[in-house]
Design a protein around this motif. Structure first.
Motif, PDB file in Angstrom:
ATOM      1  N   UNK A 113      39.850  37.322  31.773  1.00  0.00           N
ATOM      2  CA  UNK A 113      40.266  36.220  32.647  1.00  0.00           C
ATOM      3  C   UNK A 113      41.731  35.870  32.434  1.00  0.00           C
ATOM      4  N   UNK A 114      42.167  35.838  31.184  1.00  0.00           N
ATOM      5  CA  UNK A 114      43.565  35.522  30.893  1.00  0.00           C
ATOM      6  C   UNK A 114      44.509  36.527  31.558  1.00  0.00           C
ATOM      7  N   UNK A 115      44.112  37.815  31.508  1.00  0.00           N
ATOM      8  CA  UNK A 115      44.932  38.848  32.138  1.00  0.00           C
ATOM      9  C   UNK A 115      44.985  38.658  33.648  1.00  0.00           C
ATOM     10  N   UNK A 116      43.826  38.425  34.256  1.00  0.00           N
ATOM     11  CA  UNK A 116      43.786  38.272  35.708  1.00  0.00           C
ATOM     12  C   UNK A 116      44.477  36.995  36.163  1.00  0.00           C
ATOM     13  N   UNK A 117      44.431  35.962  35.340  1.00  0.00           N
ATOM     14  CA  UNK A 117      45.148  34.734  35.694  1.00  0.00           C
ATOM     15  C   UNK A 117      46.647  35.006  35.777  1.00  0.00           C
ATOM     16  N   UNK A 118      47.133  35.789  34.829  1.00  0.00           N
ATOM     17  CA  UNK A 118      48.556  36.149  34.851  1.00  0.00           C
ATOM     18  C   UNK A 118      48.883  36.979  36.097  1.00  0.00           C
ATOM     19  N   UNK A 119      48.035  37.975  36.390  1.00  0.00           N
ATOM     20  CA  UNK A 119      48.259  38.817  37.562  1.00  0.00           C
ATOM     21  C   UNK A 119      48.182  38.019  38.851  1.00  0.00           C
ATOM     22  N   UNK A 120      47.196  37.143  38.914  1.00  0.00           N
ATOM     23  CA  UNK A 120      47.022  36.340  40.133  1.00  0.00           C
ATOM     24  C   UNK A 120      48.235  35.461  40.395  1.00  0.00           C
ATOM     25  N   UNK A 123      51.192  37.741  41.635  1.00  0.00           N
ATOM     26  CA  UNK A 123      51.074  38.440  42.908  1.00  0.00           C
ATOM     27  C   UNK A 123      50.426  37.633  44.025  1.00  0.00           C
ATOM     28  N   UNK A 124      50.212  36.332  43.818  1.00  0.00           N
ATOM     29  CA  UNK A 124      49.464  35.570  44.819  1.00  0.00           C
ATOM     30  C   UNK A 124      50.191  35.456  46.158  1.00  0.00           C
ATOM     31  N   UNK A 125      51.507  35.656  46.171  1.00  0.00           N
ATOM     32  CA  UNK A 125      52.244  35.555  47.433  1.00  0.00           C
ATOM     33  C   UNK A 125      52.386  36.901  48.152  1.00  0.00           C
ATOM     34  N   UNK A 126      51.840  37.967  47.556  1.00  0.00           N
ATOM     35  CA  UNK A 126      51.905  39.281  48.190  1.00  0.00           C
ATOM     36  C   UNK A 126      50.749  39.426  49.183  1.00  0.00           C
ATOM     37  N   UNK A 128      47.628  39.843  51.165  1.00  0.00           N
ATOM     38  CA  UNK A 128      46.227  40.031  50.795  1.00  0.00           C
ATOM     39  C   UNK A 128      45.582  41.153  51.592  1.00  0.00           C
ATOM     40  N   UNK A 129      46.208  41.568  52.685  1.00  0.00           N
ATOM     41  CA  UNK A 129      45.695  42.705  53.448  1.00  0.00           C
ATOM     42  C   UNK A 129      46.074  44.035  52.817  1.00  0.00           C
ATOM     43  N   UNK A 130      47.056  44.019  51.925  1.00  0.00           N
ATOM     44  CA  UNK A 130      47.584  45.269  51.379  1.00  0.00           C
ATOM     45  C   UNK A 130      47.397  45.424  49.878  1.00  0.00           C
ATOM     46  N   UNK A 131      47.133  44.336  49.155  1.00  0.00           N
ATOM     47  CA  UNK A 131      46.990  44.393  47.702  1.00  0.00           C
ATOM     48  C   UNK A 131      45.617  43.845  47.300  1.00  0.00           C
ATOM     49  N   UNK A 132      44.903  44.622  46.491  1.00  0.00           N
ATOM     50  CA  UNK A 132      43.540  44.293  46.089  1.00  0.00           C
ATOM     51  C   UNK A 132      43.423  44.302  44.570  1.00  0.00           C
ATOM     52  N   UNK A 133      42.514  43.506  44.046  1.00  0.00           N
ATOM     53  CA  UNK A 133      42.253  43.463  42.612  1.00  0.00           C
ATOM     54  C   UNK A 133      40.843  43.997  42.334  1.00  0.00           C
ATOM     55  N   UNK A 134      40.749  45.030  41.514  1.00  0.00           N
ATOM     56  CA  UNK A 134      39.443  45.499  41.035  1.00  0.00           C
ATOM     57  C   UNK A 134      39.254  44.931  39.628  1.00  0.00           C
ATOM     58  N   UNK A 135      38.320  44.006  39.488  1.00  0.00           N
ATOM     59  CA  UNK A 135      38.312  43.142  38.310  1.00  0.00           C
ATOM     60  C   UNK A 135      37.986  43.855  37.008  1.00  0.00           C
ATOM     61  N   UNK A 161      43.399  30.400  41.493  1.00  0.00           N
ATOM     62  CA  UNK A 161      44.824  30.680  41.682  1.00  0.00           C
ATOM     63  C   UNK A 161      45.094  31.335  43.034  1.00  0.00           C
ATOM     64  N   UNK A 162      44.239  32.251  43.419  1.00  0.00           N
ATOM     65  CA  UNK A 162      44.422  33.035  44.647  1.00  0.00           C
ATOM     66  C   UNK A 162      43.114  33.031  45.430  1.00  0.00           C
ATOM     67  N   UNK A 163      43.028  32.212  46.448  1.00  0.00           N
ATOM     68  CA  UNK A 163      41.779  32.040  47.182  1.00  0.00           C
ATOM     69  C   UNK A 163      41.537  33.124  48.229  1.00  0.00           C
TER      70      UNK A 163
END
Length: 347
Positions: A113-120, A123-126, A128-135, A161-163
């Motif tokens: 979760x800590x890692x994904x929070x940092x990533x989110x 990249x939250x302003x990039x 969402x149609x082009x960038x995906x997260x595989x958890x 962070x990123x809805x």
């Protein structure tokens, strides 16, 4: 909400035909971050080959141990993203090589979760149609409920962070199709459920030393041929490899691939959720080229028929679709056909 699920379906379809780039998960190479084996030309080639998307496995936990390496890691991820934008390719960032298990699931889930929070946050302003997260890539053979709890908590943390980001979630036992068929979908609507397809494993991983003696029988053709079928390797006796050796006469064909893929297709229909095959391919050291091509073509045709996007493993490693350094000239004619490359302008 219904709109979120519709978005997930649309984005799953947009991933289309994709390919994995092996690089940032190569923990066995201490200089991986400095080598940068991928260039803009590689992404250009991927686009010309008709691929729509790139999956980038990243060994986040490994690199987080070293601050300097971690800085280089994100610089490299940003570069791949820039190239994907240039060539209009979708990008999946995949959390690879985690250490989650039954024994440490509480603490390790928090670390993920800590890692994904940092990533989110990064990249939250990039798009969402082009960038995906595989958890999380290939959750181990752990208690399926513990994995589902972990997945729910990771997704929930990212959502704070990123809805709007579409997330990819697979099942335990290494993204197993069978575990996915037993999994109950998460409450979140903006999820694509992912699975890996290496069936029959006896063929796709023949001779792969990291898997063990069960795949020590080599020279296995696809499809099954009684005339070309090799003798069982002595090392495989008494392992699952012996069982699979005798089962291969039933499993080693396109019909069996379709039957197994139908398992996850039926599950997706039951819950009305989009699915993605985020890995499929053949270890290239011992399988003959024509068999590899026939297998990849059979999987591709099945995915297309079932309207499931698929991401080949891989572009530039020991499952590579090329016969040498990636280029149009080293893509065998049978592989051009297998991946559905249009022959116009291809030598």
């Amino acid at each position: 909400m219904a709109q979120d699920r519709a978005t997930a379906f649309r984005r799953a379809a947009s991933l289309g035909k994709g390919i994995n780039i092996s690089w940032l998960e190569q923990t066995w190479d201490p200089k991986a971050l400095d080598r940068r084996p991928i260039t803009s030309a590689d992404l250009d080639l991927i686009k010309k080959l008709g691929f729509n998307s790139v999956r980038l496995p990243v060994a986040f936990k490994y690199y987080e141990k070293h601050k300097a390496a971690n800085a280089k890691l994100f610089k490299n991820i940003d570069q791949v993203w820039a190239w994907c934008k240039r060539y209009k390719l979708k990008l999946i960032i995949d959390y690879h090589y985690g250490t989650l298990a039954d024994s440490n699931h509480t603490a390790e889930t928090k670390a993920v979760i800590d890692t994904w929070a940092r990533l989110a946050r990064l990249y939250r302003n990039l798009s969402a149609n082009d960038l995906y997260f595989e958890i999380y890539n290939e959750p181990p053979p752990m208690d399926p409920q513990l994995w589902k709890d972990a997945a729910y908590n990771i997704v929930t943390a990212i959502r704070k962070i990123d809805k709007g980001r579409t997330l990819l979630v697979g099942a335990s036992n290494y993204n197993s199709i069978y575990e996915l068929s037993r999994m109950v979908r998460l409450a979140d609507e903006n999820i694509i459920y992912t699975f890996h397809f290496y069936e029959p494993f006896f063929f796709t991983h023949q001779g792969a030393t990291w898997v063990g003696d069960q795949v020590s029988t080599i020279g296995v053709p696809f499809p099954y041929s009684v005339e070309k079928f090799p003798a069982l390797a002595p090392k495989a006796k008494g392992t699952w490899g012996e069982t699979n050796y005798y089962q291969y006469r039933n499993d080693g064909n396109a019909g069996s691939i379709k039957d197994k893929m139908q398992i996850v297709k039926n599950w997706a229909g039951k819950y009305y959720v989009p699915i993605l095959c985020s890995e499929y391919g053949v270890y290239n050291k011992y399988a003959d080229a024509d068999s590899r091509c026939r297998y990849i073509k059979a999987v591709n045709e099945t995915l297309k028929e079932m309207q499931i996007s698929g991401i080949l493993w891989e572009y530039n490693g020991n499952f590579s679709i090329f016969s040498g350094k990636p280029s149009m000239a080293t893509l065998p004619a049978c592989m051009q056909d297998a991946i559905g490359l249009e022959p116009v302008g291809v030598k």
